[in-house]
Scaffold this active site. Structure first.
Site, PDB file in Angstrom:
ATOM      1  CE1 TYR A 115      61.294  64.637 140.262  1.00 34.10           C
ATOM      2  CE2 TYR A 115      63.431  64.990 139.401  1.00 34.10           C
ATOM      3  CZ  TYR A 115      62.531  65.528 139.216  1.00 34.10           C
ATOM      4  OH  TYR A 115      61.706  66.335 138.951  1.00 34.10           O
ATOM      5  CB  THR A 126      62.784  65.265 135.424  1.00 35.68           C
ATOM      6  OG1 THR A 126      64.727  64.988 136.165  1.00 35.68           O
ATOM      7  CG2 THR A 126      62.809  63.849 135.911  1.00 35.68           C
TER       8      THR A 126
END
Length: 329
Positions: free
Chosen positions: A141, A117
């Site tokens: 995250y 990501t």
């Protein structure tokens, strides 16, 4: 050669399965169906319900099906949720991924394509951000994904794995043929939220942060169409099968849109107005992040087909209408 797709019943994973089947590949999907759907898996693919952390199961699957390549999508992906539940995210995205990598090494897997990501960058010093920028994740995250990237690189050095890490920017849109799309209940993806507001499935759209140092004060993101994203995975697989070296690549178009620009685009494409509520920033959200997208084109020959926000929004709206018709049937 069979490909194992973890999380292949989810949004991006199901599109990967479609692309692999369309390309004539044999596919096995491993998904615990916590966020995925049986109906989203192409009937030509084999679905095994289970968890990527089950090392014995993964080893049995790899050996029994002759799997040489794994595309790993299974993960938790909501930034604010990760701030509230960091240990849950380190379990899902780091601990379980470690188990998957261990099983892959034990069973002799040759290639791994890992879904990472842009959140690993945090708020970059420069936009577009290049792959050689210093990672500085601002949410659990992003940190959980960066830790998995580091694990994969170390395992590759020790055990001879070949890999490509793909750092996703904001994924949106749907399969152009209407076979799959973003279906997760209560999803936080901006374009999906807007499309649900168009159809009256939400009372409106909330904007989180209007005081960012951007042109209109709202966050700026690089939106990549989901079929273009999975095309990058197929290009990565071809690269690895040809003996190509390990790579870490951004997956984005190199152009950003603000939250307000996206909202106005959805209103224009749909012809529907809907309420917009302005609110404070959420923890972990950077002001702006746009992909430096040259390396992926040069290294694996990726050529996107749907680099157009109007097209992406139109696909997302079409998918929401398909979903609404399915629910009404």
């Amino acid at each position: 050669m069979t490909v194992l797709v973890t999380g292949g019943a989810g949004y991006i994973g199901s599109h990967m399965v479609l692309a692999l089947v369309d390309a004539g590949e044999k596919v096995v999907v491993l998904d615990n169906l916590s966020n995925g759907f049986r109906w989203a898996v192409h009937p030509a693919a084999e679905l095994i319900v289970g968890d990527v952390s089950d090392q014995d199961l993964v080893e049995r699957i790899v050996k029994a099906r002759g799997i040489e390549s794994i595309a790993h999508f299974a993960a938790k992906i909501v930034v604010p949720e990760s701030v509230a539940d960091p240990l849950g995210y380190y379990l899902a995205n780091t601990v379980k991924t470690r188990a998957l990598f261990a099983a892959a090494v034990a069973a002799g897997v040759k290639h791994v394509i890992f879904s990472s990501t842009a959140a690993v960058y945090g708020t970059p010093e420069h936009n577009p951000v290049r792959e050689d920028a210093r990672p500085h994740p601002e949410s659990p995250y992003g940190t959980s994904k960066l830790m998995s990237e580091l694990m994969l690189a170390d395992a590759a050095k020790a055990h001879g794995l070949a890999y490509v890490v793909l750092r996703y920017f904001n994924v949106a849109g749907a399969d152009p043929d209407g076979r799959s799309g973003q279906s997760t209940p209560n999803a936080t993806h901006l374009i999906k939220v807007c499309c649900e507001a168009v159809l009256g499935l939400r009372p409106g759209v909330s904007v989180f942060g209007t005081d960012f140092p951007t042109a209109d004060g709202t966050g700026v993101r690089d939106y990549i169409q989901v079929s273009d994203l999975v095309a990058a995975h197929l290009d990565a697989l071809r690269h690895l099968r040809k003996g190509g070296g390990n790579l870490t690549l951004n997956c984005g178009y190199g152009r950003g849109y603000s939250v307000l620009e996206v909202i106005e685009m959805v209103k224009r494409v749909s012809g529907v107005d809907f309420p917009v509520t302005l609110g404070p920033r959420r923890p972990g959200d950077p002001a702006a992040i746009v992909a430096g997208a040259d390396r992926i084109r040069g290294e694996i020959g990726w050529r996107p087909k749907f680099d157009d926000l109007t097209t992406i929004v139109g696909q997302a709206l079409a998918w929401e209408r398909i979903q609404a018709a399915r629910r009404a049937a």
